[in-house]
Design a protein around this motif. Structure first.
Motif, mmCIF file in Angstrom:
data_model
loop_
_atom_site.group_PDB
_atom_site.id
_atom_site.type_symbol
_atom_site.label_atom_id
_atom_site.label_comp_id
_atom_site.label_asym_id
_atom_site.label_seq_id
_atom_site.Cartn_x
_atom_site.Cartn_y
_atom_site.Cartn_z
ATOM 1 N N TYR A 151 28.739 34.873 15.607
ATOM 2 C CA TYR A 151 28.337 35.537 14.368
ATOM 3 C C TYR A 151 27.107 36.425 14.543
ATOM 4 C CZ TYR A 151 31.526 32.230 12.184
ATOM 5 O OH TYR A 151 32.638 31.510 11.837
ATOM 6 N N PHE A 284 26.798 29.614 3.061
ATOM 7 C CA PHE A 284 26.395 31.007 3.232
ATOM 8 C C PHE A 284 27.393 31.735 4.117
ATOM 9 C CE2 PHE A 284 22.273 28.969 2.360
ATOM 10 C CZ PHE A 284 21.751 29.826 1.411
ATOM 11 N N HIS A 285 27.410 33.048 3.983
ATOM 12 C CA HIS A 285 28.134 33.878 4.935
ATOM 13 C C HIS A 285 27.614 33.576 6.338
ATOM 14 C CE1 HIS A 285 29.218 37.507 7.209
ATOM 15 N NE2 HIS A 285 30.203 37.649 6.335
ATOM 16 N N ILE A 288 24.407 35.129 7.642
ATOM 17 C CA ILE A 288 23.192 34.646 6.979
ATOM 18 C C ILE A 288 22.880 33.222 7.417
ATOM 19 C CG2 ILE A 288 22.065 34.265 4.765
ATOM 20 C CD1 ILE A 288 22.772 37.207 5.390
ATOM 21 N N GLY A 289 23.902 32.328 7.373
ATOM 22 C CA GLY A 289 23.678 30.927 7.672
ATOM 23 C C GLY A 289 23.432 30.631 9.131
ATOM 24 N N THR A 360 31.152 40.172 1.354
ATOM 25 C CA THR A 360 30.831 38.743 1.307
ATOM 26 C C THR A 360 29.458 38.435 1.889
ATOM 27 O OG1 THR A 360 32.037 38.450 3.397
ATOM 28 C CG2 THR A 360 33.231 38.006 1.348
ATOM 29 N N TRP A 361 28.974 39.270 2.830
ATOM 30 C CA TRP A 361 27.650 38.996 3.400
ATOM 31 C C TRP A 361 26.542 39.247 2.374
ATOM 32 C CZ3 TRP A 361 23.925 42.819 3.915
ATOM 33 C CH2 TRP A 361 24.353 44.136 3.787
ATOM 34 N N ASN A 364 27.961 36.295 -0.888
ATOM 35 C CA ASN A 364 27.824 34.902 -0.464
ATOM 36 C C ASN A 364 26.768 34.750 0.621
ATOM 37 O OD1 ASN A 364 28.596 32.176 -0.695
ATOM 38 N ND2 ASN A 364 29.818 32.325 1.166
ATOM 39 N N GLY A 365 25.876 35.743 0.727
ATOM 40 C CA GLY A 365 24.841 35.693 1.745
ATOM 41 C C GLY A 365 23.471 36.022 1.209
ATOM 42 N N LEU A 369 20.754 33.548 -0.905
ATOM 43 C CA LEU A 369 19.537 33.330 -0.122
ATOM 44 C C LEU A 369 18.314 33.806 -0.894
ATOM 45 C CD1 LEU A 369 18.091 32.533 2.498
ATOM 46 C CD2 LEU A 369 18.559 34.848 3.360
#
Length: 432
Positions: A151, A284-285, A288-289, A360-361, A364-365, A369
Motif C-alpha cells: 500500500y 481506514f483506507h 491512510i491506515g 475512497t482514500w 474512508n481515509g 482521520l
C-alpha cells in the motif's frame, strides 16, 4: 586504570554510579533485560541454525525433527521463540520508561533515536523469524503482514516483490527472511546496542530520579559499580533466566500443520504485534491506515527530543504531580473512546456509502482521520485548559492517549476478531 583495562564489566559500566540510579523502581531493569534476551536469542539462534534448512518443505520437517529427535531441540526452540516475544515487550516498556522520565531530552537525543531504531529492528527480527517454521500460522500471517507493504504509494508493489522474492510468499521469501533474520538484522541490533551503551556513558550516565519539584544537590553520593551495580544485575539476570527456562519447559512454541497456499485460515491474521495496524486497515483506507498514520507516529517519535526539551523535570516520572493525574485521565478517555469508535465504525458509520462519488482514500481515509485527530486535539485542549498544563504535559497526554489506543486496537484484533474479521466476544467465537 589497569583495573578498568583488565575488567570486562568496567568496559561496559563506569567505575562509579550515582546511588539514586540503583533504585529498581526507576529503571525496572528493562534495558538490562533487553540485553540479556539478546544474548539468549543469539545463543539459541546459533544452535537452531545448525539444524535448519531454509527451503520448503525441509524447513517444516526440520522443526518437527527439532521437536522430536534433537536433544533439547524443543527447549531451545521454545527459548528462542518466547525470548523474541519478550524482547519486543521489554523494548517497548523500556522506551515507555525513558519517555515517562524524560530520558530522551538533551543531551540524550541521539540515544533516543537509536532506541527507536532498535525497536524497529526488533520488530523486523520477530517478523522475519515468524515465517521460518513454515507452518500455516506463519505462512498466512506473513502473507497478511507483507501485503501491508504494497500500500506504500509508488514503490509499495516493488518493495513487496523485493521482500517476497516474487508475487507471493514462497521458497524465495523463506530464504530472504532467513538471511535477514540470521545476519543483517541481528548484526545491526548488536552494533546499535553496543553504541547505545557507549552513548549512555558519553551522555553522563542514566538520568537521576527525583521527586516533582526537587532540586538535585551539587554533590551526590556515588557507589562503586562492583559490587553495588553488578550484584543486583547478576541476581536480576539469574531470576529472569529461571523464569524464561521454566516458561519454555512448560509452554511450547506454536506449530500448526505445514504451510498450504491453497487453504487460507479464517480469519487470516498478522502476527500479534501488527494486529493494531491490521485493525486500522479495517477502519481506514489502506494508504491512510498502513502508511500515513504509522509514518506520522514514527516521525513524531523520532523528533520528540527536539520539541519537548524541558530539562527541569528530567528524572521525574510523568513530569509532575499534575502529569500523573493527566496520565490517568488520558488513558481513561482512550479506554472509553477507542472501543466506542471501533463499534461506531463497525456498525453505524459508512463513509463510502455516504460519499459514494468521492475517492475512497478521501471518504474512508482523510475525512475520518481528520475528524479523529480533531476530536483528540479538542479533548486534549479541554483537559489541558482545565489543568493549565505545560507543553511537556500536553505531549504526555497525547502520547498516553495514542499509545493506549494502539494497545486497545491490538487487543481487539487478537481476541475479538473472528471469521471474516467480524467482531465477537471471545467466549462466543465460532470454532471452525
Amino acid at each position: 586504570m589497569r583495573m578498568v583495562v583488565d575488567n570486562l564489566i568496567l568496559h561496559i559500566h563506569p567505575t562509579r554510579v550515582n546511588s539514586r540510579t540503583l533504585r529498581f523502581t526507576y529503571t525496572w531493569g528493562l534495558g538490562g533485560l533487553a540485553a540479556l534476551l539478546t544474548v539468549v536469542l543469539v545463543s539459541t539462534g546459533i544452535l537452531l541454525e545448525m539444524n535448519y534448512t531454509p527451503s520448503p518443505p525441509d524447513a517444516y520437517l526440520d522443526i518437527i525433527n527439532l521437536n522430536t529427535n534433537v536433544w533439547f531441540g524443543s527447549l531451545i526452540r521454545n527459548l528462542h521463540h518466547w525470548s523474541g516475544n519478550l524482547l519486543l515487550v521489554a523494548a517497548v516498556l523500556h522506551l515507555l520508561r525513558v519517555f515517562f522520565t524524560g530520558g530522551y531530552r538533551p543531551p540524550r537525543e541521539l540515544n533516543w533515536i537509536l532506541g527507536v531504531a532498535m525497536l524497529l529492528l526488533i520488530l523486523g527480527a520477530n517478523f522475519t523469524g515468524y515465517l521460518l517454521p513454515w507452518d500455516q500460522l506463519a505462512y498466512w500471517a506473513i502473507t497478511v503482514g507483507t501485503s501491508i507493504i504494497s500500500y506504500v504509494p509508488l514503490i509499495g508493489e516493488w518493495l513487496n516483490r523485493l521482500l517476497l522474492g516474487g508475487p507471493e510468499v514462497g521458497a524465495a521469501t523463506l530464504l530472504n527472511f532467513y538471511a535477514l533474520h540470521i545476519s543483517i538484522i541481528p548484526v545491526s541490533v548488536v552494533l546499535l546496542m553496543a553504541y547505545h551503551f557507549w552513548r549512555i556513558r558519553k551522555d553522563g550516565g542514566l538520568t537521576i530520579p527525583k521527586k516533582p519539584g526537587e532540586e538535585l544537590p551539587q554533590k551526590m553520593e556515588s557507589l562503586t559499580t562492583i559490587p553495588y551495580l553488578v550484584r543486583p544485575e547478576l541476581m536480576f539476570a539469574i531470576a529472569w533466566l529461571a523464569i524464561i527456562f521454566i516458561w519454555a519447559m512448560l509452554v511450547p512454541a506454536p506449530l500448526e500443520d505445514i504451510a498450504n497456499p491453497l487453504i487460507s485460515p479464517n480469519p487470516a491474521k498478522a502476527p500479534w504485534y501488527f494486529m493494531g495496524l491490521q485493525e486500522l486497515l479495517l477502519h481506514f483506507h489502506p494508504v491512510i491506515g498502513a502508511v500515513l498514520i504509522p509514518s506520522m507516529a514514527l516521525t513524531a517519535l523520532f523528533l520528540l527530543p527536539f520539541y519537548d526539551v524541558e530539562l527541569r523535570s528530567v528524572g521525574v516520572y510523568f513530569r509532575s504531580l499534575r502529569g500523573r493525574y493527566l496520565t490517568i485521565i488520558s488513558a481513561g478517555f482512550s479506554l472509553l473512546l477507542t472501543p466506542l469508535w471501533v463499534l461506531l465504525d463497525e456498525y453505524a458509520i459508512q463513509w463510502t456509502e455516504w460519499l459514494p462519488s468521492w475517492p475512497t482514500w478521501i471518504s474512508n481515509g482523510l475525512i475520518p482521520l481528520f475528524i479523529l485527530l480533531l476530536g483528540i486535539f479538542v479533548l486534549v485542549g479541554w483537559i489541558t485548559k482545565l489543568s493549565q498544563s505545560t507543553l511537556e504535559e500536553r505531549v504526555l497526554v497525547i502520547f498516553v492517549y495514542l499509545f493506549t489506543a494502539l494497545v486497545i486496537l491490538t487487543v481487539i484484533g487478537i481476541f475479538f476478531r473472528g471469521p471474516g474479521m467480524e467482531l465477537f466476544w471471545p467466549w462466543m467465537m465460532p470454532v471452525h
